[in-house]
Design a protein around this motif. Structure first.
Motif, short mmCIF file in Angstrom:
data_model
loop_
_atom_site.label_atom_id
_atom_site.label_comp_id
_atom_site.label_asym_id
_atom_site.label_seq_id
_atom_site.Cartn_x
_atom_site.Cartn_y
_atom_site.Cartn_z
N LEU A 118 8.19 -4.68 -8.42
CA LEU A 118 7.88 -6.11 -8.22
C LEU A 118 7.75 -6.44 -6.74
O LEU A 118 6.86 -7.22 -6.35
CB LEU A 118 8.96 -6.97 -8.87
N ASP A 119 8.62 -5.88 -5.89
CA ASP A 119 8.50 -6.13 -4.45
C ASP A 119 7.11 -5.75 -3.94
O ASP A 119 6.47 -6.52 -3.20
CB ASP A 119 9.55 -5.32 -3.68
N ASN A 120 6.64 -4.57 -4.32
CA ASN A 120 5.33 -4.10 -3.84
C ASN A 120 4.19 -4.94 -4.38
O ASN A 120 3.25 -5.28 -3.65
CB ASN A 120 5.14 -2.64 -4.24
N LEU A 121 4.25 -5.29 -5.66
CA LEU A 121 3.19 -6.12 -6.24
C LEU A 121 3.14 -7.49 -5.57
O LEU A 121 2.05 -8.00 -5.26
CB LEU A 121 3.43 -6.29 -7.74
N ILE A 122 4.29 -8.09 -5.36
CA ILE A 122 4.33 -9.41 -4.72
C ILE A 122 3.82 -9.33 -3.29
O ILE A 122 3.03 -10.18 -2.85
CB ILE A 122 5.76 -9.98 -4.79
N ALA A 123 4.24 -8.30 -2.55
CA ALA A 123 3.79 -8.15 -1.17
C ALA A 123 2.28 -7.96 -1.08
O ALA A 123 1.64 -8.43 -0.13
CB ALA A 123 4.50 -6.96 -0.52
N ASP A 124 1.70 -7.30 -2.07
CA ASP A 124 0.25 -7.05 -2.09
C ASP A 124 -0.54 -8.21 -2.70
O ASP A 124 -1.77 -8.13 -2.84
CB ASP A 124 -0.05 -5.77 -2.88
#
Length: 329
Positions: A118-124
């Motif tokens: 989720l962190d990576n998806l949100i950051a992207d």
């Protein structure tokens, strides 16, 4: 499903169900024969590193909470992911994310790497910032006799069986103490079914009182893997006034028969997203395929995806990556 229903399940299905250490290990034994001929995968692999911490990407917070359960009469645990920059000044949607049999509230944030995904998806910019609630989906005071050591309602983090637990992945009667046959499986089916009342009546009100969320159906999602996938389909299609986004990943034999699951197609059509997926090497493939076929026959819009892989966390993490990117848009 009643105890009588569970005992009526074929010996083969019980063997498969008892063998499902879903969420307890990254790699698990094959459950029955994979589908033949093997279907082509239709869901692409997520980008390399999608489930790993990336330098410079803000990290959300995962905290452990306990809530009061009217089902068990005691405290029950859950892990809660808060997105980076969580603020009480904002309102967030919520994904309720369920584990498989033998798992607990630590498996999605642990081997499932839900926080990093989720962190990576949100950051992207590929996912809406959301809260993810990962509860213990076994709502019972009865200890599990399927797995060595048992599982009571107050079992803490890490209490689930590991890949090398005695009898892990074995058929009924193999390894570990306690009754490992149909009666023990009936206890599990009842415990996981009882979580529907706890989820709707206890956990959701607790989350909506504790965190800054938008408390309506269009801002609630429900998904899970294996036994949790069956729970998500069963509960989600039965509670479309509560959830608008539902996903079943490699759903297990606790999934209702397709005709019963989709007994009201008009109600199912109210969902914003209905996701069904399974790996092309999974011995439980026919369960998800049967749900897809029933939905298609009833003209219920849904996403049907075939992953490359078996009954393992790499498949479920891939599903979470794509499923969560579709939510709340």
């Amino acid at each position: 499903m009643s105890i009588v229903d569970v005992r009526a399940v074929s010996t083969g299905a019980l063997t498969i169900a008892v063998s499902m250490m879903a969420g307890a290990a990254l790699s698990q034994p094959q459950f029955g024969a994979p589908p033949q001929p093997r279907p082509e995968a239709t869901l692409a692999a997520a980008p390399a590193g999608f489930d790993a911490r990336r330098e410079g990407v803000p990290a959300g917070l995962v905290e452990r909470v306990e809530f009061d359960s009217k089902v068990t009469g005691g405290k029950r645990p859950a892990s809660v992911y808060l997105p980076p920059g969580y603020s009480a000044e904002k309102k967030y949607p919520v994904l309720y994310l369920l584990h498989g049999i033998g798992g607990n509230e630590t498996h999605w944030p642990g081997p499932g790497n839900a926080g990093a995904i989720l962190d990576n998806l949100i950051a992207d910019g590929k996912a809406v910032p959301m809260i993810v609630v990962m509860p213990n989906g076994r709502a019972s005071n009865e200890p599990s006799t399927l797995f060595a050591g048992g599982r009571g309602p107050g079992a803490g983090p890490g209490a689930g069986p590991g890949a090398n637990a005695p009898g892990a992945g074995g058929p009924p009667g193999a390894g570990g103490p306690g009754g490992r046959g149909g009666a023990a499986m009936a206890v599990e089916f009842e415990a996981y079914a009882a979580f529907e009342r706890e989820l709707i009546g206890d956990l959701i009100p607790f989350i909506e009182a504790r965190y800054s969320v938008t408390a309506d159906r269009t801002h609630r999602a429900l998904a899970g893997l294996s036994m949790g996938g069956g729970q998500s389909l069963n509960f989600g299609l039965n509670n479309v006034d509560t959830f608008a986004w539902v996903g079943g990943f490699s759903s297990a034999p606790n999934t209702k028969p397709p005709a019963e699951l989709v007994s009201d197609p008009a109600k199912a059509r109210r969902l914003e997203l209905l996701w069904v997926s399974c790996g092309n090497e999974d011995g439980l493939f026919n369960i998800s395929a049967g749900v897809h076929e029933q939905l298609a026959a009833q003209n219920v819009p849904h996403k049907w995806y075939i992953d490359a892989g078996a009954h393992t966390f790499p498949v479920w993490k891939n599903d979470l990556y794509y499923f969560s990117s579709l939510l709340f848009r």
